[in-house]
Design a protein around this motif. Structure first.
Motif, PDB file in Angstrom:
ATOM      1  N   UNK A 165      15.212  -7.166  21.764  1.00 22.19           N
ATOM      2  CA  UNK A 165      13.943  -7.879  21.601  1.00 22.19           C
ATOM      3  C   UNK A 165      12.830  -6.862  21.368  1.00 22.19           C
ATOM      4  N   UNK A 166      11.945  -7.082  20.384  1.00 23.18           N
ATOM      5  CA  UNK A 166      10.855  -6.134  20.135  1.00 23.18           C
ATOM      6  C   UNK A 166       9.856  -6.050  21.290  1.00 23.18           C
ATOM      7  N   UNK A 167       9.719  -7.173  22.020  1.00 19.75           N
ATOM      8  CA  UNK A 167       8.747  -7.186  23.108  1.00 19.75           C
ATOM      9  C   UNK A 167       8.939  -8.403  23.992  1.00 19.75           C
ATOM     10  N   UNK A 168       7.933  -8.659  24.806  1.00 17.55           N
ATOM     11  CA  UNK A 168       8.001  -9.750  25.769  1.00 17.55           C
ATOM     12  C   UNK A 168       7.881 -11.091  25.055  1.00 17.55           C
ATOM     13  N   UNK A 169       8.846 -11.953  25.284  1.00 13.73           N
ATOM     14  CA  UNK A 169       8.797 -13.294  24.714  1.00 13.73           C
ATOM     15  C   UNK A 169       9.162 -13.385  23.248  1.00 13.73           C
ATOM     16  N   UNK A 170       9.777 -12.344  22.692  1.00  7.43           N
ATOM     17  CA  UNK A 170      10.128 -12.377  21.267  1.00  7.43           C
ATOM     18  C   UNK A 170      11.582 -11.966  21.065  1.00  7.43           C
ATOM     19  N   UNK A 171      12.062 -12.116  19.843  1.00  5.05           N
ATOM     20  CA  UNK A 171      13.418 -11.731  19.477  1.00  5.05           C
ATOM     21  C   UNK A 171      13.389 -11.067  18.107  1.00  5.05           C
ATOM     22  N   UNK A 172      14.486 -10.398  17.741  1.00  4.15           N
ATOM     23  CA  UNK A 172      14.589  -9.827  16.400  1.00  4.15           C
ATOM     24  C   UNK A 172      14.675 -10.942  15.363  1.00  4.15           C
ATOM     25  N   UNK A 173      15.526 -11.894  15.639  1.00  5.57           N
ATOM     26  CA  UNK A 173      15.748 -12.992  14.696  1.00  5.57           C
ATOM     27  C   UNK A 173      15.212 -14.305  15.260  1.00  5.57           C
ATOM     28  N   UNK A 174      14.746 -15.149  14.372  1.00  5.08           N
ATOM     29  CA  UNK A 174      14.210 -16.444  14.781  1.00  5.08           C
ATOM     30  C   UNK A 174      15.349 -17.342  15.250  1.00  5.08           C
TER      31      UNK A 174
END
Length: 516
Positions: A507-516
């Motif tokens: 995950x790039x950061x908090x609450x996100x992902x690489x892919x949707x």
């Protein structure tokens, strides 16, 4: 002074015949001012909207299935709308308030010398190659201090290098390159993300109207990249730059500059108290976040999703700069009254005056671009085209990094570039399944590769003047030759790091992902 100006003029003239470097400088010097650039882009947008509309090109929304058409902007309706909404468009500019307030707070800290004192305090006892690594690490945090870091940090590191019998020119080059590379990093949450995230969200809504993400959606990536940039900068300096420069022989004509002044006990005391005040502020925020009933938590108890903490991050970052700077200013007797504070803050905000002028035009471009639906149609068509090519996502990411780094040589404003790139590439890469947070960090890293290489950066010529203090024969071509090793190393390190992160799917950061 006249001699220095003549010398700069001669070296610039000579640089025109320096092959690729001369070509880059020549093209860069002919690039229009960003204000004119966005005026041209507005014109291009209007013409494209007319052409695409008449050709009947449409796209199908992947989220709703609706048919999206391009609106013709060359009409009286558009003219009336522009006249009615010129000021409202400016007021709704996504990053205007953030840039002005953040620049005021960080500019205040820079104006009263707080940044300079703290950096010198951390560096004064380091020795050997540790000096280079610590200096590179601090310089890579330069984006927190604003554009003034391109001047302040190289000066301090040059003085430090000279004090430990290293070549001060290497210190100037290390500081300047690392500050440029540091625009892709973040140890302290927020910073540059406060400017880019609203643009990313607005761009992503062209595909998914319900899209949202936090200011820390790329924090893991940018945190680790701080160490990547610092280590890369230090290795290039030790292995390439210093051996090429050789041992420094002092010039008898050198003047004793302000930045060579020693730290006074009063400044050290004020700096320590300011950092203590900052520590108390951070501790207070942490303590307030601990209880499940904390006002910083969402109704579900989260500190990230729907949490007031994330919504308050801009203000917390501003206070992060302002509180210790105010303590330092009071203890060094630079601010003794509200009147003194207002004067210094007014001086600090002057640094963003050019951006405010630029924002008037950029806000109109965003309005025209949004009305036309060009961004949505281009993104959907572009995404469909990339899918049809069956090109690996890793190659697309690499090409995006290269594109951003190349354009950055000629258009140095990071926010201005992203206002062009964001509405096109964020939704386009969404079509390939990449989360907008990863597109944003890729943009930051591409931007970081060549920040220090652009001759259009106002501080580039200042760097030339600073180096000529130590060697009057240095010209712009010489600086290019020393900056290119940093660029090559950044490109290799950043590309490998980005592709590895993509392959591992972190995950790039908090609450996100690489892919949707």
């Amino acid at each position: 002074m006249e001699k220095n100006i003549n010398l700069q003029t001669e070296t610039i003239q000579e640089n025109k015949s320096l092959g690729l470097l001369g070509i880059i400088e020549k093209i860069g010097n002919k690039m229009p001012h960003p204000l004119a650039l966005f005026m041209y882009i507005i014109g291009i947008t209007m013409v494209l909207s007319f052409i695409v509309n008449k050709l009947g090109i449409t796209a199908v929304s992947p989220s709703t299935g609706d048919i999206i058409t391009v609106k013709n902007l060359i009409s009286f309706e558009t003219l009336i709308d522009f006249m009615k909404n010129l000021v409202p468009n400016f007021q709704k500019f996504p990053v205007l308030g953030t840039v002005v307030v953040l620049a005021t707070a960080s500019g205040f800290a820079e104006k009263i010398g707080f940044f300079k004192t703290v950096i010198e305090m951390f560096l004064k006892d380091t020795k050997g190659n540790t000096v280079v690594f610590v200096a590179a690490f601090i310089a890579s945090l330069g984006n927190m201090f604003g554009d003034s870091a391109f001047l302040v940090i190289p000066l301090i590191i040059a003085a430090l290098f000279k004090g430990v019998n290293r070549n001060p020119i290497a210190g100037l080059l290390l500081g300047y390159a690392s500050v440029g590379g540091g625009y892709g990093t973040a140890i302290i949450p927020g910073g540059w993300d406060l400017v880019l995230t609203p643009i990313t969200i607005d761009s992503a809504k062209l595909i998914d109207p319900s899209f949202d993400m936090t200011y820390m959606s790329g924090y893991y990536f940018t945190f680790v990249s701080t160490f990547l940039i610092a280590i890369t900068s230090a290795l290039v300096t030790i292995k390439v730059i210093e051996p090429k420069l050789g041992k420094y022989v002092p010039n008898n004509e050198e003047d004793k500059e302000e930045y060579e002044e020693k730290l006074t006990p009063e400044k050290i005391y004020a700096g320590k108290k300011a950092l203590q005040g900052l520590g108390i502020f951070i501790l207070a925020i942490i303590v307030m976040c601990i209880p499940q009933s904390s006002p910083f938590r969402s109704p579900t108890g989260s500190l990230v999703f729907g949490a007031p903490l994330m919504a308050s991050l801009q203000t917390l970052i501003i206070l992060f700069f302002f509180i210790p700077a105010l303590i330092y200013a009071k203890l060094t007797k630079q601010v003794n009254s509200v009147k003194d504070l207002a004067t210094v803050l007014s001086e600090a905000v002057k640094g963003v005056a050019p951006f405010i002028v630029l924002a008037i035009v950029i806000s109109q471009f965003l309005s025209f671009f949004s009305q036309s639906n060009l961004g949505t149609v281009l993104a959907i068509k572009g995404g469909e085209f990339l899918k049809s090519l069956s090109v690996p996502t890793s190659i697309i990411c690499l090409l995006f990094l290269i594109l951003v780094s190349f354009i950055n040589i000629f258009v140095v404003s990071g926010s201005a570039k992203y206002l062009i790139f964001g509405p096109i590439f964020v939704p386009m890469l969404m079509q390939l399944g990449l989360h907008p947070s990863f597109t944003q960090v890729l943009y930051r890293m591409g931007d970081a590769m060549t920040n220090h290489l652009s001759p259009l950066n106002a501080f580039f010529v200042i760097l030339l003047t600073l180096i000529q203090k130590y060697d009057k024969n240095v010209g712009m071509g010489t600086i290019f030759s020393y900056m290119i090793p940093y660029t090559v190393a950044y490109f290799i390190a950043i590309s490998a790091f980005s592709l590895l992160w993509l392959a591992l799917g972190f995950a790039p950061g908090i609450g996100s992902t690489i892919f949707i």
